[in-house]
Design a protein around this motif. Structure first.
Motif, short mmCIF file in Angstrom:
data_model
loop_
_atom_site.label_atom_id
_atom_site.label_comp_id
_atom_site.label_asym_id
_atom_site.label_seq_id
_atom_site.Cartn_x
_atom_site.Cartn_y
_atom_site.Cartn_z
N ALA A 1 -22.08 -24.66 44.58
CA ALA A 1 -21.28 -24.35 45.77
C ALA A 1 -20.31 -25.49 46.07
CB ALA A 1 -22.19 -24.10 46.98
N LEU A 2 -20.78 -26.72 45.94
CA LEU A 2 -19.90 -27.86 46.18
C LEU A 2 -18.76 -27.88 45.17
CD1 LEU A 2 -19.17 -30.43 47.70
CD2 LEU A 2 -20.59 -31.67 46.07
N SER A 3 -19.07 -27.61 43.92
CA SER A 3 -18.05 -27.60 42.88
C SER A 3 -16.94 -26.60 43.22
CB SER A 3 -18.69 -27.24 41.54
OG SER A 3 -17.72 -27.18 40.54
N TYR A 4 -17.30 -25.46 43.73
CA TYR A 4 -16.32 -24.44 44.14
C TYR A 4 -15.43 -24.98 45.26
CZ TYR A 4 -14.43 -20.22 46.27
OH TYR A 4 -13.59 -19.29 46.81
N HIS A 5 -16.03 -25.59 46.27
CA HIS A 5 -15.26 -26.12 47.40
C HIS A 5 -14.33 -27.25 46.94
CE1 HIS A 5 -17.20 -23.73 50.42
NE2 HIS A 5 -18.39 -24.24 50.18
N LEU A 6 -14.84 -28.14 46.08
CA LEU A 6 -14.01 -29.25 45.60
C LEU A 6 -12.84 -28.75 44.76
CD1 LEU A 6 -16.74 -31.89 44.66
CD2 LEU A 6 -15.30 -31.82 46.71
N LYS A 7 -13.08 -27.72 43.97
CA LYS A 7 -12.01 -27.14 43.15
C LYS A 7 -10.88 -26.63 44.04
CE LYS A 7 -11.16 -23.13 40.31
NZ LYS A 7 -11.76 -21.89 39.85
N LEU A 8 -11.22 -25.92 45.10
CA LEU A 8 -10.19 -25.40 46.01
C LEU A 8 -9.44 -26.53 46.70
CD1 LEU A 8 -12.07 -22.38 47.62
CD2 LEU A 8 -10.34 -22.32 45.83
N LEU A 9 -10.16 -27.56 47.13
CA LEU A 9 -9.53 -28.70 47.79
C LEU A 9 -8.60 -29.45 46.83
CD1 LEU A 9 -12.59 -29.95 49.85
CD2 LEU A 9 -10.46 -29.03 50.80
N LYS A 10 -9.01 -29.60 45.57
CA LYS A 10 -8.17 -30.27 44.58
C LYS A 10 -6.93 -29.45 44.29
CE LYS A 10 -11.73 -31.16 41.84
NZ LYS A 10 -12.49 -31.53 40.63
N ASN A 11 -7.10 -28.12 44.14
CA ASN A 11 -5.94 -27.26 43.86
C ASN A 11 -4.93 -27.28 44.99
OD1 ASN A 11 -6.96 -26.54 41.38
ND2 ASN A 11 -7.80 -24.60 42.07
N ALA A 12 -5.38 -27.53 46.21
CA ALA A 12 -4.49 -27.61 47.36
C ALA A 12 -3.94 -29.03 47.55
CB ALA A 12 -5.23 -27.17 48.62
N ASP A 13 -4.27 -29.92 46.62
CA ASP A 13 -3.84 -31.34 46.69
C ASP A 13 -4.32 -32.04 47.96
OD1 ASP A 13 -2.58 -31.44 44.19
OD2 ASP A 13 -0.74 -30.57 45.03
N LEU A 14 -5.49 -31.65 48.44
CA LEU A 14 -6.05 -32.30 49.63
C LEU A 14 -6.99 -33.43 49.26
CD1 LEU A 14 -6.71 -29.11 51.77
CD2 LEU A 14 -4.94 -30.85 52.12
N ILE A 15 -7.52 -33.40 48.04
CA ILE A 15 -8.36 -34.49 47.55
C ILE A 15 -7.98 -34.77 46.10
CG2 ILE A 15 -10.31 -33.97 49.07
CD1 ILE A 15 -11.74 -32.76 46.61
N SER A 16 -8.37 -35.92 45.62
CA SER A 16 -8.21 -36.24 44.21
C SER A 16 -9.53 -36.81 43.72
CB SER A 16 -7.07 -37.23 43.99
OG SER A 16 -7.35 -38.44 44.65
N GLU A 17 -9.70 -36.84 42.43
CA GLU A 17 -10.94 -37.34 41.88
C GLU A 17 -10.65 -38.43 40.86
OE1 GLU A 17 -13.27 -34.80 39.31
OE2 GLU A 17 -11.47 -33.74 38.69
N TYR A 18 -11.64 -39.23 40.63
CA TYR A 18 -11.57 -40.21 39.56
C TYR A 18 -12.97 -40.38 39.01
CZ TYR A 18 -13.61 -43.67 42.66
OH TYR A 18 -14.45 -44.34 43.50
N LYS A 19 -13.04 -40.81 37.78
CA LYS A 19 -14.33 -41.03 37.15
C LYS A 19 -14.60 -42.52 37.10
CE LYS A 19 -14.05 -36.77 34.81
NZ LYS A 19 -14.64 -35.89 33.93
N GLU A 20 -15.81 -42.86 37.38
CA GLU A 20 -16.21 -44.27 37.41
C GLU A 20 -17.39 -44.45 36.48
OE1 GLU A 20 -18.33 -46.65 40.82
OE2 GLU A 20 -16.20 -46.34 41.29
N LYS A 21 -17.27 -45.41 35.60
CA LYS A 21 -18.36 -45.68 34.68
C LYS A 21 -19.31 -46.68 35.32
CE LYS A 21 -15.99 -44.80 30.38
NZ LYS A 21 -15.69 -45.31 29.05
N LYS A 22 -20.58 -46.44 35.12
CA LYS A 22 -21.58 -47.36 35.61
C LYS A 22 -22.25 -48.00 34.41
CE LYS A 22 -22.45 -45.04 39.92
NZ LYS A 22 -23.42 -44.51 40.84
#
Length: 67
Positions: free
Chosen positions: A42-63
């Motif tokens: 469910a979260l993945s779906y919400h994040l996808k919509l927010l990213k497509n609307a350019d309201l959030i961005s993501e980045y990958k961080e290595k640990k």
């Protein structure tokens, strides 16, 4: 989704909650799902919509782990 309608994206209260959370601090997907008490799918779906609307961005961080 084609052309994203930002008003449709913001119409959902959980997506607005995600934006409020991310306004104050960086959170990973697991932390957001836990706070909202929703499944990762469910979260993945919400994040996808927010990213497509350019309201959030993501980045990958290595640990790095020491063995």
């Amino acid at each position: 989704m084609g052309e994203t309608n930002i008003f449709k994206v913001l119409a959902d209260s959980q997506r607005r909650d995600i934006l409020i959370m991310l306004r104050n601090e960086r959170l990973n997907a697991g932390e957001i799902a836990e706070k909202l008490q929703i499944t990762p799918a469910a979260l993945s779906y919400h994040l996808k919509l927010l990213k497509n609307a350019d309201l959030i961005s993501e980045y990958k961080e290595k640990k790095l782990c020491l063995l």
